[in-house]
Design a protein around this motif. Structure first.
Motif, mmCIF file in Angstrom:
data_model
loop_
_atom_site.group_PDB
_atom_site.id
_atom_site.type_symbol
_atom_site.label_atom_id
_atom_site.label_comp_id
_atom_site.label_asym_id
_atom_site.label_seq_id
_atom_site.Cartn_x
_atom_site.Cartn_y
_atom_site.Cartn_z
ATOM 1 N N GLY A 265 -28.303 23.556 11.459
ATOM 2 C CA GLY A 265 -26.555 24.696 11.058
ATOM 3 C C GLY A 265 -25.551 24.557 12.428
ATOM 4 O O GLY A 265 -25.932 24.177 13.174
ATOM 5 N N GLY A 266 -24.372 24.820 11.542
ATOM 6 C CA GLY A 266 -23.256 24.498 13.183
ATOM 7 C C GLY A 266 -23.165 26.384 13.422
ATOM 8 O O GLY A 266 -22.782 25.668 14.864
ATOM 9 N N VAL A 267 -23.915 26.500 13.700
ATOM 10 C CA VAL A 267 -23.735 28.273 14.956
ATOM 11 C C VAL A 267 -24.635 27.799 15.901
ATOM 12 O O VAL A 267 -23.959 28.016 17.039
ATOM 13 C CB VAL A 267 -23.977 29.429 14.009
ATOM 14 N N LEU B 229 -25.297 23.939 -1.436
ATOM 15 C CA LEU B 229 -23.723 24.542 -1.328
ATOM 16 C C LEU B 229 -23.718 23.154 -0.930
ATOM 17 O O LEU B 229 -22.029 22.979 -0.690
ATOM 18 C CB LEU B 229 -23.163 25.666 0.050
ATOM 19 N N LYS B 230 -24.087 22.118 -0.009
ATOM 20 C CA LYS B 230 -23.571 20.374 0.253
ATOM 21 C C LYS B 230 -23.602 19.974 -1.017
ATOM 22 O O LYS B 230 -23.188 18.967 -0.299
ATOM 23 C CB LYS B 230 -24.831 20.614 1.032
ATOM 24 N N ASP B 231 -24.416 19.867 -2.292
ATOM 25 C CA ASP B 231 -23.974 19.546 -2.829
ATOM 26 C C ASP B 231 -25.062 18.047 -2.998
ATOM 27 O O ASP B 231 -23.916 16.793 -3.463
ATOM 28 C CB ASP B 231 -22.720 18.880 -3.372
ATOM 29 N N GLY C 113 -30.080 14.445 6.611
ATOM 30 C CA GLY C 113 -30.135 16.053 6.948
ATOM 31 C C GLY C 113 -31.799 16.565 7.484
ATOM 32 O O GLY C 113 -32.708 16.249 7.470
ATOM 33 N N GLY C 114 -32.028 18.130 8.413
ATOM 34 C CA GLY C 114 -33.526 18.282 8.425
ATOM 35 C C GLY C 114 -32.790 19.667 7.726
ATOM 36 O O GLY C 114 -32.239 19.872 6.923
ATOM 37 N N GLY C 115 -33.701 20.573 8.021
ATOM 38 C CA GLY C 115 -33.392 22.355 7.347
ATOM 39 C C GLY C 115 -33.064 23.218 9.316
ATOM 40 O O GLY C 115 -32.488 22.753 10.021
ATOM 41 N N ALA D 187 -15.045 17.530 11.225
ATOM 42 C CA ALA D 187 -14.722 17.020 12.395
ATOM 43 C C ALA D 187 -15.742 16.363 13.571
ATOM 44 O O ALA D 187 -15.200 15.527 14.152
ATOM 45 C CB ALA D 187 -14.949 18.371 13.244
ATOM 46 N N GLU D 188 -17.094 16.570 13.028
ATOM 47 C CA GLU D 188 -17.669 15.095 14.304
ATOM 48 C C GLU D 188 -17.409 13.586 13.612
ATOM 49 O O GLU D 188 -17.647 12.552 14.259
ATOM 50 C CB GLU D 188 -19.040 15.047 14.060
ATOM 51 N N ALA D 189 -17.227 13.896 11.838
ATOM 52 C CA ALA D 189 -16.787 12.054 11.534
ATOM 53 C C ALA D 189 -16.059 11.821 12.413
ATOM 54 O O ALA D 189 -15.221 10.934 12.856
ATOM 55 C CB ALA D 189 -17.010 12.166 10.544
HETATM 56 N N1 UDP Z 1 -26.773 18.839 11.679
HETATM 57 C C1 UDP Z 1 -28.138 18.230 12.101
HETATM 58 N N2 UDP Z 1 -29.277 17.447 11.556
HETATM 59 C C2 UDP Z 1 -29.333 17.531 10.914
HETATM 60 C C3 UDP Z 1 -28.107 18.803 9.377
HETATM 61 C C4 UDP Z 1 -27.030 18.330 10.010
HETATM 62 O O1 UDP Z 1 -27.937 18.239 13.556
HETATM 63 O O2 UDP Z 1 -30.276 17.084 10.986
HETATM 64 C C5 UDP Z 1 -25.822 19.448 12.270
HETATM 65 C C6 UDP Z 1 -23.719 18.738 12.289
HETATM 66 O O3 UDP Z 1 -24.448 17.642 12.654
HETATM 67 C C7 UDP Z 1 -23.242 19.766 12.222
HETATM 68 C C8 UDP Z 1 -23.965 20.991 11.923
HETATM 69 O O4 UDP Z 1 -25.342 20.563 12.209
HETATM 70 O O5 UDP Z 1 -23.148 20.034 13.797
HETATM 71 C C9 UDP Z 1 -23.982 21.348 10.882
HETATM 72 O O6 UDP Z 1 -22.709 22.109 10.953
HETATM 73 P P1 UDP Z 1 -21.903 22.308 9.596
HETATM 74 O O7 UDP Z 1 -20.531 24.047 10.034
HETATM 75 O O8 UDP Z 1 -21.574 21.116 8.468
HETATM 76 O O9 UDP Z 1 -23.026 22.850 8.732
HETATM 77 P P2 UDP Z 1 -23.660 24.340 8.109
HETATM 78 O O10 UDP Z 1 -25.328 23.749 8.690
HETATM 79 O O11 UDP Z 1 -23.515 25.227 9.215
HETATM 80 O O12 UDP Z 1 -23.514 24.832 7.128
#
Ligand code: UDP
Length: 406
Positions: A41-43, A228-230, A253-255, A316-318
């Protein structure tokens, strides 16, 4: 690992000089961040870099992660969903358990710092501790707060108003509150493994490792497996495009340790993807930054089809990687994308499919979006700006009478 001075080549030397000057002023303060997960997650993504950089600027900064059991994370996930507007039912015991876990954590933690940043709702109950302390507390909200459900909002509001201020990621999330409110957008680190430049051969090797064919268009969404990421909506959009264009879809993705719904969502995604060998559902371990970086770089189009989104670091990353991004016009995403200038904003599965086809068929347009997107991120959403905002905010809390423009 990059040092603060290394960012001068991206943001300019004067920005770095200013950061050190602010760091010198803020060096008298001790800062503490508290959230609920160290990875995923982002935080966690942001704090992993922000905390060492604050220390490098001379501001003693620590990061604590609260602990909770399955029941706690089930309640906080319901809160998270309800804050994003999803109807959820709470029973009295949910609130009581939430507070009990916060109190239990508080007993083994120390808050003897000048500024305590509490991130998101999970640790918000820790603010009860401030009554014994003479320091400043800020609630940092990373959530899309545009339409929270009344039940959870009323519960949280009581806590939020005990802080010296609340920080939101976008203007639309501001709410009527008796405490001060600040607007600070999140950021990405351009020199981290997630975002730094990569050798083309390495990028190719990652696609080969996952058996993805780089000679055909690749559509990618990187996200935790969260409703919520649909992700199922992404598969539907891809299937509409696939009728006309021979493309592939990557859902990677992961968890997150504080998200108990991931497995159910992943299983829905696998079900929706079954039978199509051009859909790649990749379950990535936490240490996959270079792989994610490569997947974003090698993709033809990057999607973020969220139904709600606090900010959307993946956008932002992309964009930073000059990718054409198609994303939903929700939460903090429109701060990052000006429609048809620095990406494309959509409102539906059909709209997403339409724009995927357009972008695949118009590489010059795709390049233009990517170029504008990168510059927009460079100017607004890099970690150097974020550091400056946090340090100025921390200083301003001890100078109540001065006006500080962030
Ligand atoms: N991310 C990751 N591994 C994953 C899925 C997401 O490192 O398997 C990273 C992604 O690159 C981004 C962050 O987790 O830096 C997700 O932040 P975002 O604000 O997009 O969504 P959030 O998960 O906080 O709702």
């Amino acid at each position: 690992m990059a040092q603060v001075k290394d960012y001068a080549e991206i943001v300019g030397g004067s920005v770095i000089d200013e950061l050190f000057a602010i760091g010198e002023k803020a060096g008298t303060l001790k800062i503490q961040h508290v959230n609920s997960t160290a990875v995923g997650g982002g935080v966690a993504e942001i704090l992993t870099r922000l905390v060492p950089m604050m220390n490098e600027l001379g501001v003693r900064t620590t990061w604590d992660v609260i602990k909770g059991g399955e029941k706690f994370y089930a309640v906080t996930k319901k809160m998270h969903n309800a804050l994003h507007g999803v109807p959820e039912t709470f029973v009295e015991n949910d609130w009581a358990h939430f507070l009990e876990v916060n109190r239990e954590n508080a007993r083994s933690m120390s808050f003897e710092n000048d500024v305590v940043f509490i991130h998101d709702p999970q640790p918000i109950g820790l603010v009860e501790e401030r009554s014994h302390l003479d320091n400043k507390w800020v609630w940092r909200c990373h959530i899309d707060f545009s339409e929270p459900r009344e039940n959870v909002w009323l519960f949280l509001k009581d806590f939020i108003e005990r802080f010296d201020g609340a920080i939101f990621s976008a203007p639309a999330f501001s709410r009527p509150l008796s405490t001060r409110q600040f607007l600070i957008s999140p950021s990405i680190d351009p020199l981290s493994d997630k975002n730094r430049d990569l050798d083309e051969n390495y990028v190719r090797s990652i696609f080969e490792k996952f058996n993805i064919d780089l000679t055909r268009p690749v559509i990618t969404q990187i996200s935790r497996f969260d409703y919520l990421k649909d992700p199922v909506g992404v598969i539907k959009a891809y299937k509409l495009v696939k009728r006309y264009v021979d493309c592939q879809l990557v859902l990677a993705g992961g968890g997150a340790t504080d998200d108990p719904e991931g497995e159910r969502v992943l299983s829905d995604v696998q079900h929706a993807a079954a039978g199509d060998k051009d859909i790649f559902v990749l379950l990535l371990p936490p240490s996959s930054d270079l792989e994610i970086n490569a997947l974003q770089r090698g993709s033809t189009v990057v999607l973020q089809k969220s139904l709600r989104e606090g900010f959307g670091l993946t956008v932002a990353e992309a964009l930073w990687k000059r990718k054409p991004v198609i994303a939903s016009a929700v939460g903090g995403i429109p701060l990052q994308i000006k429609h048809k200038y620095s990406g494309v904003l959509t409102h539906s599965i059909e709209g997403t499919a339409y724009w995927i086809k357009q972008i695949i068929n118009e590489p010059a347009f795709a390049r233009e979006l990517g170029k504008n997107g990168r510059e927009h991120i460079r100017q607004n959403f890099l970690i150097t700006r974020h550091l400056r905002d946090y340090l100025l905010l921390a200083l301003s809390l001890y100078h109540d009478k001065d006006i500080v423009y962030l």
